[in-house]
Scaffold this motif. Structure first.
Motif, PDB file in Angstrom:
ATOM      1  N   VAL A   6       0.920  -1.304   0.134  1.00  8.99           N
ATOM      2  CA  VAL A   6      -0.037  -0.054   0.227  1.00  8.99           C
ATOM      3  C   VAL A   6       0.746   1.223  -0.250  1.00  8.99           C
ATOM      4  O   VAL A   6       1.596   1.690   1.129  1.00  8.99           O
ATOM      5  CB  VAL A   6      -0.740  -0.073   1.122  1.00  8.99           C
ATOM      6  CG1 VAL A   6      -2.128   1.022   1.177  1.00  8.99           C
ATOM      7  CG2 VAL A   6      -1.714  -1.352   1.456  1.00  8.99           C
ATOM      8  N   GLU A   7       1.071   1.590  -1.304  1.00 10.79           N
ATOM      9  CA  GLU A   7       2.091   2.776  -1.344  1.00 10.79           C
ATOM     10  C   GLU A   7       1.751   3.866  -2.616  1.00 10.79           C
ATOM     11  O   GLU A   7       1.608   3.138  -3.575  1.00 10.79           O
ATOM     12  CB  GLU A   7       3.349   2.366  -1.614  1.00 10.79           C
ATOM     13  CG  GLU A   7       4.704   3.207  -1.968  1.00 10.79           C
ATOM     14  CD  GLU A   7       4.650   4.267  -0.838  1.00 10.79           C
ATOM     15  OE1 GLU A   7       4.373   5.458  -1.195  1.00 10.79           O
ATOM     16  OE2 GLU A   7       5.438   4.067   0.347  1.00 10.79           O
ATOM     17  N   ASP A   8       1.629   5.204  -2.236  1.00 10.22           N
ATOM     18  CA  ASP A   8       1.018   5.963  -3.445  1.00 10.22           C
ATOM     19  C   ASP A   8       2.357   6.612  -4.173  1.00 10.22           C
ATOM     20  O   ASP A   8       1.977   7.326  -5.607  1.00 10.22           O
ATOM     21  CB  ASP A   8       0.062   6.842  -2.892  1.00 10.22           C
ATOM     22  CG  ASP A   8       0.921   8.037  -2.016  1.00 10.22           C
ATOM     23  OD1 ASP A   8       1.726   7.496  -1.005  1.00 10.22           O
ATOM     24  OD2 ASP A   8       0.353   9.203  -2.355  1.00 10.22           O
ATOM     25  N   ASP A   9       3.526   6.534  -3.857  1.00  4.57           N
ATOM     26  CA  ASP A   9       4.706   7.033  -4.397  1.00  4.57           C
ATOM     27  C   ASP A   9       5.113   6.109  -5.465  1.00  4.57           C
ATOM     28  O   ASP A   9       5.779   5.010  -5.085  1.00  4.57           O
ATOM     29  CB  ASP A   9       5.814   7.350  -3.373  1.00  4.57           C
ATOM     30  CG  ASP A   9       7.091   8.016  -3.874  1.00  4.57           C
ATOM     31  OD1 ASP A   9       7.430   7.548  -5.031  1.00  4.57           O
ATOM     32  OD2 ASP A   9       7.356   8.964  -3.316  1.00  4.57           O
ATOM     33  N   ALA A  10       4.873   6.276  -6.626  1.00  2.00           N
ATOM     34  CA  ALA A  10       5.163   5.552  -7.656  1.00  2.00           C
ATOM     35  C   ALA A  10       6.729   4.796  -7.714  1.00  2.00           C
ATOM     36  O   ALA A  10       7.043   3.706  -7.833  1.00  2.00           O
ATOM     37  CB  ALA A  10       4.872   6.088  -9.231  1.00  2.00           C
ATOM     38  N   PRO A  11       7.788   5.934  -7.620  1.00  4.14           N
ATOM     39  CA  PRO A  11       9.066   5.279  -7.472  1.00  4.14           C
ATOM     40  C   PRO A  11       9.289   4.224  -6.394  1.00  4.14           C
ATOM     41  O   PRO A  11      10.162   3.392  -6.635  1.00  4.14           O
ATOM     42  CB  PRO A  11       9.933   6.663  -7.482  1.00  4.14           C
ATOM     43  CG  PRO A  11       9.138   7.562  -7.801  1.00  4.14           C
ATOM     44  CD  PRO A  11       7.602   7.448  -7.689  1.00  4.14           C
ATOM     45  N   VAL A  12       8.648   4.637  -5.214  1.00  3.79           N
ATOM     46  CA  VAL A  12       9.057   3.962  -4.184  1.00  3.79           C
ATOM     47  C   VAL A  12       8.357   2.412  -4.420  1.00  3.79           C
ATOM     48  O   VAL A  12       8.971   1.269  -4.061  1.00  3.79           O
ATOM     49  CB  VAL A  12       8.419   4.597  -2.766  1.00  3.79           C
ATOM     50  CG1 VAL A  12       8.659   3.360  -1.604  1.00  3.79           C
ATOM     51  CG2 VAL A  12       9.235   5.578  -2.619  1.00  3.79           C
ATOM     52  N   ALA A  13       7.205   2.578  -4.974  1.00 10.13           N
ATOM     53  CA  ALA A  13       6.348   1.314  -5.066  1.00 10.13           C
ATOM     54  C   ALA A  13       7.071   0.352  -6.028  1.00 10.13           C
ATOM     55  O   ALA A  13       7.406  -1.007  -5.743  1.00 10.13           O
ATOM     56  CB  ALA A  13       5.028   1.706  -5.635  1.00 10.13           C
ATOM     57  N   ALA A  14       7.526   0.816  -7.274  1.00  9.86           N
ATOM     58  CA  ALA A  14       8.302   0.265  -8.193  1.00  9.86           C
ATOM     59  C   ALA A  14       9.520  -0.427  -7.687  1.00  9.86           C
ATOM     60  O   ALA A  14       9.980  -1.607  -7.954  1.00  9.86           O
ATOM     61  CB  ALA A  14       8.674   1.271  -9.445  1.00  9.86           C
ATOM     62  N   GLY A  15      10.344   0.328  -6.916  1.00 10.88           N
ATOM     63  CA  GLY A  15      11.464  -0.244  -6.207  1.00 10.88           C
ATOM     64  C   GLY A  15      11.257  -1.441  -5.255  1.00 10.88           C
ATOM     65  O   GLY A  15      11.940  -2.313  -5.417  1.00 10.88           O
ATOM     66  N   VAL A  16      10.172  -1.445  -4.451  1.00 15.60           N
ATOM     67  CA  VAL A  16       9.582  -2.319  -3.718  1.00 15.60           C
ATOM     68  C   VAL A  16       9.100  -3.405  -4.430  1.00 15.60           C
ATOM     69  O   VAL A  16       9.845  -4.470  -4.151  1.00 15.60           O
ATOM     70  CB  VAL A  16       8.603  -1.916  -2.663  1.00 15.60           C
ATOM     71  CG1 VAL A  16       8.061  -2.909  -1.859  1.00 15.60           C
ATOM     72  CG2 VAL A  16       9.125  -0.836  -1.694  1.00 15.60           C
ATOM     73  N   GLU A  17       8.428  -3.341  -5.313  1.00 16.99           N
ATOM     74  CA  GLU A  17       8.049  -4.379  -6.362  1.00 16.99           C
ATOM     75  C   GLU A  17       9.274  -5.286  -6.783  1.00 16.99           C
ATOM     76  O   GLU A  17       9.543  -6.319  -6.795  1.00 16.99           O
ATOM     77  CB  GLU A  17       7.063  -3.760  -7.411  1.00 16.99           C
ATOM     78  CG  GLU A  17       5.758  -3.525  -6.763  1.00 16.99           C
ATOM     79  CD  GLU A  17       5.041  -2.629  -8.053  1.00 16.99           C
ATOM     80  OE1 GLU A  17       5.639  -2.713  -9.208  1.00 16.99           O
ATOM     81  OE2 GLU A  17       4.162  -2.397  -7.810  1.00 16.99           O
ATOM     82  N   THR A  18      10.321  -4.358  -7.414  1.00 14.31           N
ATOM     83  CA  THR A  18      11.413  -5.030  -8.030  1.00 14.31           C
ATOM     84  C   THR A  18      12.096  -5.840  -6.885  1.00 14.31           C
ATOM     85  O   THR A  18      12.727  -6.794  -7.143  1.00 14.31           O
ATOM     86  CB  THR A  18      12.274  -4.226  -8.592  1.00 14.31           C
ATOM     87  OG1 THR A  18      11.331  -3.408  -9.710  1.00 14.31           O
ATOM     88  CG2 THR A  18      13.422  -4.743  -9.264  1.00 14.31           C
ATOM     89  N   GLY A  19      12.436  -5.208  -5.685  1.00  7.53           N
ATOM     90  CA  GLY A  19      13.233  -5.945  -4.856  1.00  7.53           C
ATOM     91  C   GLY A  19      12.690  -7.122  -4.471  1.00  7.53           C
ATOM     92  O   GLY A  19      13.302  -8.209  -4.273  1.00  7.53           O
ATOM     93  N   LEU A  20      11.315  -7.190  -4.018  1.00  7.29           N
ATOM     94  CA  LEU A  20      10.718  -8.378  -3.417  1.00  7.29           C
ATOM     95  C   LEU A  20      10.499  -9.343  -4.502  1.00  7.29           C
ATOM     96  O   LEU A  20      10.532 -10.536  -4.008  1.00  7.29           O
ATOM     97  CB  LEU A  20       9.483  -7.812  -2.889  1.00  7.29           C
ATOM     98  CG  LEU A  20       9.349  -6.930  -1.564  1.00  7.29           C
ATOM     99  CD1 LEU A  20       7.826  -6.763  -1.219  1.00  7.29           C
ATOM    100  CD2 LEU A  20      10.032  -7.663  -0.520  1.00  7.29           C
ATOM    101  N   ALA A  21      10.388  -9.092  -5.768  1.00  7.44           N
ATOM    102  CA  ALA A  21      10.542  -9.958  -6.813  1.00  7.44           C
ATOM    103  C   ALA A  21      11.601 -10.794  -6.981  1.00  7.44           C
ATOM    104  O   ALA A  21      11.594 -11.891  -7.489  1.00  7.44           O
ATOM    105  CB  ALA A  21       9.986  -9.472  -8.139  1.00  7.44           C
TER     106      ALA A  21
END
Length: 225
Positions: A6-21
């Protein structure tokens, strides 16, 4: 393992998605409290990564709602607030852990893995089922102590079945562990992954409960699950 971000900051969300993937987490991302309520009501997530500052309110408010309604899903809270009082407020409000922005993606992943380990009552990283052992952090599997090479989704499927501890999981539940909302899923994808696991780990590693779903077969070897 499936995580709601649950994150509305697009760059932060993209980084988290990539890292967790990279650690084979399946991540669904929403940007508002309203969307988060709907997602958690629809899907049984293993954990939630929750930002405090969202367009329609404070993530802590949503977390308190979840806890008051009996939702026990592990929650890692993110915030730009570095004050000790703010972190205490979040932990007392039901967060299982707290991470201040900016954060290191490796630390986020490690903290999330630790939350899941504690939630499962594990004292180390290894998941065991008889002579079969899976390390979710190293993303490795051994059978009778011998390394076995599994594909990414094969490993994710095996992890979901081991964590179920003998419970039958439906095909839809297993797909939820393997794919995010945005993934396109071929109709026979799950059957292919199950076939590959049986080929590499033995015919009896997965039992089919006709018309219901799948579960791990009886453990073999001297090590108990």
């Amino acid at each position: 393992m499936r995580v709601l971000l649950v994150e509305d900051d697009a760059p932060v969300a993209a980084g988290v998605e990539t890292g967790l993937a990279l650690s084979d987490f399946v991540v669904d991302t929403v940007t508002t409290l309203v969307a988060a309520r709907g997602a958690l009501a629809t899907i049984d997530y293993d954990a939630v990564v929750l930002d405090r500052r969202l367009p329609d309110g404070d993530g802590l408010t949503l977390l308190q709602e979840w806890r008051h309604s009996g939702v026990a899903t592990p929650v890692l809270m993110l915030t730009a607030r570095d004050a000790v009082a703010s972190r205490i407020e979040g932990l007392q409000g039901g967060a299982d852990d707290y991470l201040v922005k900016p954060f290191d993606l490796d630390e986020l992943t490690a903290r999330l893995q630790a939350l899941l380990r504690r939630a499962a009552g594990q004292v180390d990283n290894s998941l065991r089922h008889g002579n079969l052992a899976l390390d979710p952090v190293a993303r490795s599997v051994t059978l009778d102590g011998v390394p076995v090479t599994l594909g990414r989704r094969e490993l994710m499927l095996l992890e979901a079945l081991i964590r179920a501890r003998g419970r039958i999981l439906s095909a839809d539940q297993l797909k939820d562990c393997l794919y995010s909302i945005d993934d396109e899923i071929e109709s026979n994808a799950l059957n292919v992954h199950i076939y590959q696991l049986r080929r590499k780990l033995g015919r009896n590693v997965i039992e089919t409960a006709r018309g219901i779903g799948y579960r791990l077969g009886a453990p073999s070897g001297d090590t108990t699950s």
